[in-house]
Write a protein that holds these residues in place. Structure first.
Motif, mmCIF file in Angstrom:
data_model
loop_
_atom_site.group_PDB
_atom_site.id
_atom_site.type_symbol
_atom_site.label_atom_id
_atom_site.label_comp_id
_atom_site.label_asym_id
_atom_site.label_seq_id
_atom_site.Cartn_x
_atom_site.Cartn_y
_atom_site.Cartn_z
ATOM 1 N N UNK A 8 -32.584 70.551 -34.843
ATOM 2 C CA UNK A 8 -32.260 71.873 -35.374
ATOM 3 C C UNK A 8 -33.409 72.841 -35.081
ATOM 4 N N UNK A 9 -33.574 73.209 -33.808
ATOM 5 C CA UNK A 9 -34.682 74.104 -33.460
ATOM 6 C C UNK A 9 -34.472 75.511 -34.030
ATOM 7 N N UNK A 10 -35.587 76.197 -34.297
ATOM 8 C CA UNK A 10 -35.507 77.581 -34.752
ATOM 9 C C UNK A 10 -34.874 78.428 -33.660
ATOM 10 N N UNK A 11 -33.979 79.343 -34.064
ATOM 11 C CA UNK A 11 -33.267 80.197 -33.119
ATOM 12 C C UNK A 11 -33.701 81.655 -33.225
ATOM 13 N N UNK A 12 -33.788 82.155 -34.462
ATOM 14 C CA UNK A 12 -34.114 83.560 -34.656
ATOM 15 C C UNK A 12 -34.155 83.897 -36.132
ATOM 16 N N UNK A 13 -33.822 85.160 -36.452
ATOM 17 C CA UNK A 13 -33.884 85.625 -37.835
ATOM 18 C C UNK A 13 -32.695 86.514 -38.159
ATOM 19 N N UNK A 14 -32.468 86.679 -39.455
ATOM 20 C CA UNK A 14 -31.490 87.619 -39.967
ATOM 21 C C UNK A 14 -32.263 88.544 -40.895
ATOM 22 N N UNK A 15 -32.013 89.841 -40.808
ATOM 23 C CA UNK A 15 -32.764 90.762 -41.652
ATOM 24 C C UNK A 15 -32.404 92.211 -41.374
ATOM 25 N N UNK A 26 -41.410 105.314 -42.049
ATOM 26 C CA UNK A 26 -40.642 104.095 -41.775
ATOM 27 C C UNK A 26 -39.399 104.076 -42.655
ATOM 28 N N UNK A 27 -38.246 103.732 -42.041
ATOM 29 C CA UNK A 27 -37.010 103.596 -42.814
ATOM 30 C C UNK A 27 -36.105 102.570 -42.148
ATOM 31 N N UNK A 28 -35.178 102.059 -42.932
ATOM 32 C CA UNK A 28 -34.238 101.059 -42.418
ATOM 33 C C UNK A 28 -33.255 101.722 -41.459
ATOM 34 N N UNK A 29 -33.059 101.074 -40.297
ATOM 35 C CA UNK A 29 -32.109 101.586 -39.310
ATOM 36 C C UNK A 29 -30.771 100.862 -39.392
ATOM 37 N N UNK A 30 -30.822 99.545 -39.534
ATOM 38 C CA UNK A 30 -29.588 98.757 -39.517
ATOM 39 C C UNK A 30 -29.835 97.376 -40.085
ATOM 40 N N UNK A 31 -28.759 96.767 -40.570
ATOM 41 C CA UNK A 31 -28.762 95.363 -40.971
ATOM 42 C C UNK A 31 -27.695 94.676 -40.131
ATOM 43 N N UNK A 32 -28.079 94.173 -38.965
ATOM 44 C CA UNK A 32 -27.086 93.558 -38.075
ATOM 45 C C UNK A 32 -26.350 92.411 -38.760
ATOM 46 N N UNK A 33 -25.066 92.279 -38.466
ATOM 47 C CA UNK A 33 -24.271 91.183 -39.022
ATOM 48 C C UNK A 33 -24.599 89.855 -38.346
ATOM 49 N N UNK A 34 -25.169 89.917 -37.166
ATOM 50 C CA UNK A 34 -25.511 88.706 -36.412
ATOM 51 C C UNK A 34 -27.020 88.483 -36.457
ATOM 52 N N UNK A 35 -27.419 87.268 -36.160
ATOM 53 C CA UNK A 35 -28.852 86.966 -36.140
ATOM 54 C C UNK A 35 -29.479 87.496 -34.853
ATOM 55 N N UNK A 36 -30.759 87.761 -34.925
ATOM 56 C CA UNK A 36 -31.518 88.239 -33.773
ATOM 57 C C UNK A 36 -32.329 87.071 -33.223
ATOM 58 N N UNK A 37 -32.103 86.674 -31.966
ATOM 59 C CA UNK A 37 -32.835 85.525 -31.430
ATOM 60 C C UNK A 37 -34.304 85.874 -31.170
ATOM 61 N N UNK A 38 -35.172 84.851 -31.283
ATOM 62 C CA UNK A 38 -36.574 85.069 -30.930
ATOM 63 C C UNK A 38 -36.646 85.535 -29.485
ATOM 64 N N UNK A 52 -33.192 81.363 -38.901
ATOM 65 C CA UNK A 52 -31.950 80.754 -38.435
ATOM 66 C C UNK A 52 -32.288 79.567 -37.538
ATOM 67 N N UNK A 53 -31.647 78.440 -37.801
ATOM 68 C CA UNK A 53 -31.774 77.248 -36.958
ATOM 69 C C UNK A 53 -30.452 77.008 -36.256
ATOM 70 N N UNK A 54 -30.530 76.480 -35.056
ATOM 71 C CA UNK A 54 -29.336 76.122 -34.294
ATOM 72 C C UNK A 54 -29.170 74.604 -34.365
ATOM 73 N N UNK A 55 -28.039 74.167 -34.890
ATOM 74 C CA UNK A 55 -27.765 72.732 -34.956
ATOM 75 C C UNK A 55 -27.252 72.284 -33.594
ATOM 76 N N UNK A 56 -28.097 71.572 -32.858
ATOM 77 C CA UNK A 56 -27.713 71.161 -31.509
ATOM 78 C C UNK A 56 -27.278 69.705 -31.456
#
Length: 77
Positions: A8-15, A26-38, A52-56
């Motif tokens: 289960x390697x690390x894939x990215x983040x959600x935020x 500084x201000x918030x621009x967006x909260x993407x519904x999908x994770x952002x990969x490293x 976020x981890x990817x179950x491989x």
């Protein structure tokens, strides 16, 4: 049902993505519904709330099977 992960390697983040407004604040621009990969170009402006981890490599087991395997592992130790 349980996902028993072998890999289960690390894939990215959600935020939340942040940026500067017209006043340079500084201000918030967006909260993407999908994770952002490293490695994504927007990663430096992301304030992560979850890793976020990817179950491989995994197998699905039910709770009874998991309990049996854990009990056997404890007894063998």
């Amino acid at each position: 049902m349980v996902f028993l992960a072998k890999s289960a390697p690390l894939y990215g983040v959600h935020g939340t993505l942040y940026g500067l407004n017209d006043n340079g604040q500084v201000h918030a621009l967006a909260q993407p519904e999908h994770s952002l990969p490293f490695g994504h170009p927007n990663m430096p402006t992301m304030l992560a709330s979850q890793l976020i981890r990817r179950l491989t490599s995994y197998r699905i087991v039910d709770l009874d099977e998991l309990q049996r395997e854990l009990t056997l592992a404890v007894l063998a130790a």
